[in-house]
Design an enzyme around this catalytic site. Structure first.
Site, PDB file in Angstrom:
ATOM      1  N   GLU A 129      53.049  44.855  34.847  1.00  0.00           N
ATOM      2  CA  GLU A 129      53.184  44.398  33.623  1.00  0.00           C
ATOM      3  C   GLU A 129      53.590  45.207  32.463  1.00  0.00           C
ATOM      4  OE1 GLU A 129      49.025  42.321  32.027  1.00  0.00           O
ATOM      5  OE2 GLU A 129      49.106  41.420  34.623  1.00  0.00           O
ATOM      6  N   ASN A 137      43.576  41.355  39.045  1.00  0.00           N
ATOM      7  CA  ASN A 137      44.043  41.868  37.752  1.00  0.00           C
ATOM      8  C   ASN A 137      42.741  42.064  37.235  1.00  0.00           C
ATOM      9  OD1 ASN A 137      45.832  41.352  35.964  1.00  0.00           O
ATOM     10  ND2 ASN A 137      44.514  40.711  34.891  1.00  0.00           N
ATOM     11  N   GLU A 138      43.474  43.766  36.739  1.00  0.00           N
ATOM     12  CA  GLU A 138      42.828  44.915  35.912  1.00  0.00           C
ATOM     13  C   GLU A 138      41.700  44.919  36.250  1.00  0.00           C
ATOM     14  OE1 GLU A 138      44.160  43.764  32.060  1.00  0.00           O
ATOM     15  OE2 GLU A 138      46.044  43.973  32.920  1.00  0.00           O
ATOM     16  N   TRP A 164      42.761  32.248  26.786  1.00  0.00           N
ATOM     17  CA  TRP A 164      43.257  33.215  27.617  1.00  0.00           C
ATOM     18  C   TRP A 164      44.006  33.687  26.418  1.00  0.00           C
ATOM     19  CZ3 TRP A 164      40.970  35.102  32.017  1.00  0.00           C
ATOM     20  CH2 TRP A 164      42.085  36.113  32.323  1.00  0.00           C
ATOM     21  N   ASP A 165      44.647  34.708  26.303  1.00  0.00           N
ATOM     22  CA  ASP A 165      45.464  35.666  25.034  1.00  0.00           C
ATOM     23  C   ASP A 165      46.260  35.028  24.712  1.00  0.00           C
ATOM     24  OD1 ASP A 165      46.522  37.249  26.413  1.00  0.00           O
ATOM     25  OD2 ASP A 165      46.135  39.001  25.708  1.00  0.00           O
ATOM     26  N   TRP A 166      46.554  33.832  26.377  1.00  0.00           N
ATOM     27  CA  TRP A 166      48.077  33.210  25.532  1.00  0.00           C
ATOM     28  C   TRP A 166      47.595  31.589  26.156  1.00  0.00           C
ATOM     29  CZ3 TRP A 166      47.374  31.061  30.143  1.00  0.00           C
ATOM     30  CH2 TRP A 166      47.229  31.800  31.325  1.00  0.00           C
TER      31      TRP A 166
END
Length: 820
Positions: free
Chosen positions: A495, A397-398, A131-133
């Site tokens: 968020e 989510n999204e 993921w981006d983290w």
């Protein structure tokens, strides 16, 4: 350590291989005495064939399901059990290949994430493919309990209780649902008794179980003469729970006794017209009270779930509660958390917005996939619905936004296919199951969403980010984060956030000397958000001088410190704006009733949006959160040359308070002027303006003050020790501040009971004073503060045994002027 340096890439071969777990075991009971024996897996990650004594029992393909296999005819005295796993990566790729009718994007994560492809084709923790983290560690293994159950007559498989307030009768009732597996070929009758001693409530029911799997629902009315104490969110009351004993005695004389806790609370998601505004409200009423939701978003606490212990969860959740949070959103790209997670939230009063595990992707809807999802949803709702902390189910989510904003560049001619899939998955399957299984809390299909407006528009609204409806996600890394006008005046901010680096002591554990620079291969490797490191530098540069030290390690540490200061100040500005917007409508926008920043915790040691580092250490943002989420807070902002101060209060009563505004020049610890405004009303559960003055007038009154040479601090003080945190407002960027000088900061450490006291002294005003004790686990009472007095006492609460000597030796004190 898989997290050491570049091991996430070095160990990629592990997830590309297939692994088999096997063992022999002796059956601890006489097999012949039992009519039914099951082998139960609470969690298998993810694709596996299960065998006992070389006989295939079945297959698994969903990490979030419970699997139960009938082994009555195959179990012996000594058995060999095998779980043959198939690489999740290979499986996902194969599923994607077989889906030939049309593609289901995205195929792969962005290259910067160094991840694996087709996560959306496997019912597994989505972020385990990167993921981006977070890193890519597509684990395989048995991630929850395995057990053998043997029974003769019937077995209790699920047990849940939900509470309702019946308005017409003005009475609480408790609904108990029990799902049984009945072995006998004929119906079994008996009695069920529910007893809640502290509410003088006991009821006995005649029940009948049909052969096979079936459920019994018992409706218990609580004794009207008993006072029921409701469960309240953190900061709004107690989290009272009542012990309940439920006993089933069936005709075979075999009894089951279940001890559980009942919490009484109601939750409504209110979406109704607002005077003076187009659109609908979006807020939560708990026990009939509107509650401003303040908190963050929860991601998995580790790439390896077996490392997430009760203590890990307790520490992270306690840190959320200690920062005045009352809610967390369990984000849809991770896992449905462990039972203990929700137990702790119940006890601490942390409300949970629970996503289903679908995130940032489109998903297939073939028969097998849907069947697996239906089983998952049904299992998870049954497992979790007894928890009062869960106040909302949310489908994904999204993913509504992904279709509405066309993230995946789908030609408009093909759009209908994906909208149909979306409705099929989240509405016709997930929503249908949730509403059938659980009538005690609301459900929305996505986040962000326009709520009822999205429903009107056929489940995909034109603009899921519309501030007049539902919730919004908002990220902007290029605008100046100190400028409140860039933030959306939304109904609910679910968020938003900015990145920072974790502290040096956290990085040091997984790196080596050559990694300790902002532009090292390691620093680039750990940053999974495209351009993230540059965005931090850019945002810092707007208000602070960048470090120029010739010592590379000092320069790296200075940058880490500045990223944390920047993140804390940015999220503070944005959150205060959301809290200020709760009671007003301006140009048709406002009534913001929730602020959940992205994100609470970290999955590994890397730059991210988190306020808690991997291991639980508080970043400066988390200390700021303790203040910007305080139950009583004055907030300042500037508009058209005037300074406005609002009183923001979550308290349940109005309070008459004194507002104290203090102006300092940067060059002196003596205030230039102090202003007190008496009998200011802090209105209960509201944000109201309490002070307004032109900044020029204010500076004129405080002679020898200019925007660049002065700073404003302010707080609210009331009777009986009621006091807000001291807040600050900068009149200019700190890089332009005039009169700031390097200070001599010192600290003496002493011990009192289980707490350590740090007495700080400064010779000049010190912005963003940071205390860091390296790897010693614990937290300070305050950190990252603006020090405007010669002396300040900060407490340290250790999470493990330490000593004055250790703390003194580990302490680093940094303030803004130490960055060179």
């Amino acid at each position: 350590d898989p997290y050491y340096r570049f091991n996430d890439v070095m160990y990629r071969w592990v997830s590309l291989d297939n692994w088999t777990y096997s063992r022999t075991f002796r059956t601890p009971f006489d097999v012949r005495k039992w009519q039914k024996v099951n082998l139960v897996f609470e969690g298998v990650d993810t694709v596996a064939q299960i065998l006992i004594n070389n006989i295939t029992l079945g297959r698994t393909d969903n990490m979030f399901n419970r699997y139960s296999f009938d082994i009555t005819s195959v179990i012996k005295e000594v058995n060999l059990v095998e779980v043959r796993f198939f690489s999740a990566i290979s499986y996902a790729a194969e599923q994607s290949r077989c889906h030939t009718a049309y593609s289901v994007p995205p195929a792969c994560p962005p290259p910067v994430q160094r991840g694996e492809c087709h996560a959306n084709f496997i019912r597994k923790e989505q972020c385990s493919f990167s993921w981006d983290w977070g890193p890519s560690f597509p684990t395989q293994g048995i991630w929850k309990d395995v057990r053998i159950e043997a029974y003769n007559h019937y077995n209790l498989m699920y047990f849940s209780l939900t509470t309702f307030f019946v308005k017409s009768a003005q009475q609480w009732s408790l609904e108990i649902e029990s799902v049984f597996d009945v072995v006998s070929s004929k119906p079994t009758a008996g009695l069920a008794t529910v007893s809640i001693p502290s509410l003088q409530t006991q009821q006995t029911f005649s029940v009948k179980l049909q052969p096979g799997e079936g459920s019994i629902v018992l409706l218990v009315n609580i004794n009207k003469s008993s006072t029921v104490e409701a469960w309240w969110p953190n900061g709004h009351g107690k989290q009272t729970g009542y012990n309940v004993t439920t006993t089933f005695i069936m005709e075979e004389g075999y009894q089951i006794e279940k001890f559980s806790k009942a919490y009484f609370r109601t939750v409504e998601l209110v979406q109704e017209p607002i005077p003076g505004s187009p659109g609908l409200s979006f807020y939560f009423r708990i026990n009939g009270q509107p509650i401003f939701i303040k908190g963050s978003n929860w991601i998995p606490a580790d790439s390896f779930q077996d490392r997430v212990t009760y203590d890990t969860l307790w520490l992270l959740l306690k840190s959320a509660a200690d920062a005045n949070m009352n809610a967390l959103r369990v984000w849809g790209g991770g896992v449905y958390e462990q039972d203990e997670f929700y137990d702790i939230c119940d006890e601490m009063g942390i409300m949970i917005w629970q996503d289903f595990m679908f995130a940032c992707a489109l998903y297939p809807t073939d028969q097998n996939y849907l069947e697996s999802v239906r089983a998952e949803v049904s299992h998870q709702v049954r497992r979790l619905k007894s928890h009062p902390s869960i106040i909302l189910w949310s489908g994904n989510n999204e993913n509504e936004a992904a279709i509405a904003s066309n993230w995946f560049s789908i030609p408009s001619a093909d759009r209908e296919v994906y909208i149909k899939d979306y409705v099929m998955l989240y509405v016709k399957n997930i929503q249908e199951i949730v509403l059938a299984e659980d009538k005690s809390r609301p459900f929305i299909t996505s986040s962000p969403t326009n709520g009822l407006e999205s429903v009107q528009e056929g489940w995909i609204s034109q603009d899921p980010y519309d501030t007049h409806y539902g919730d919004t996600h908002f990220y902007d890394y290029s605008s100046d984060c100190w400028n409140w006008t860039v933030y959306p005046k939304t109904r609910f901010a679910s968020e938003y956030g900015f990145q920072s680096w974790p502290s040096f002591s956290t990085i040091e554990k997984v790196s080596t000397t050559e990694d300790w620079s902002y532009t090292s291969n390691f620093s680039l490797h750990r940053q999974h958000h495209a351009n993230g490191n540059d965005q931090m530098i850019q945002q810092i540069g707007l208000h602070f001088k960048l470090p120029q030290s010739t010592d590379p390690i000092k320069k790296f540490k200075d940058l880490i410190y500045l990223t944390q200061v920047m993140q804390a100040q940015c999220v503070k500005t944005e959150t205060e704006f959301y809290r200020c917007s709760q009671s007003e409508i301006i140009k048709g926008e406002g009534h913001t009733m929730g602020a959940l920043y992205w994100q609470l915790n970290d999955i590994w040691q890397a730059p991210s949006w988190a306020s808690l580092e991997y291991g639980g250490k508080w970043k400066l943002l988390h200390y700021f959160a303790q203040n910007f989420f305080a139950p009583l807070l004055p907030v300042a902002y500037e508009s058209k040359g005037a300074l406005h101060i609002y009183s923001v209060s979550d308290l349940h009563a109005d309070h008459k308070l004194t507002l104290r505004v203090v102006v300092h020049t940067w060059s002196s610890l003596e205030p230039v002027c102090t202003l007190t405004k008496d009998s200011v009303t802090a209105k209960a559960q509201s944000a109201v303006p309490i002070y307004k003055e032109s900044i020029n007038d204010l500076l004129e009154r405080c002679r020898n003050c200019t925007r660049k040479s002065c700073v404003i601090t302010f707080c609210l003080v009331g009777e009986g020790g009621l006091q807000s945190p001291t807040n600050h407002y900068f009149l200019s960027s700190l890089k332009d501040a005039v009169g700031l000088e390097k200070t001599q900061l010192s600290a003496s450490v002493s011990q009192r009971d289980g707490i350590y006291l740090f007495v700080l002294q400064t010779t000049a005003i010190a912005p963003f004073v940071s205390l860091d004790v390296g790897t010693i686990k614990g937290r300070f009472s305050d950190n990252g503060f603006l020090m405007t007095e010669k002396k300040k006492v900060v407490e340290f609460y250790p999470w493990e045994p330490t000593s004055v000597e250790e703390l003194e030796k580990s302490l680093t004190l940094t303030s803004l002027m130490d960055v060179v």
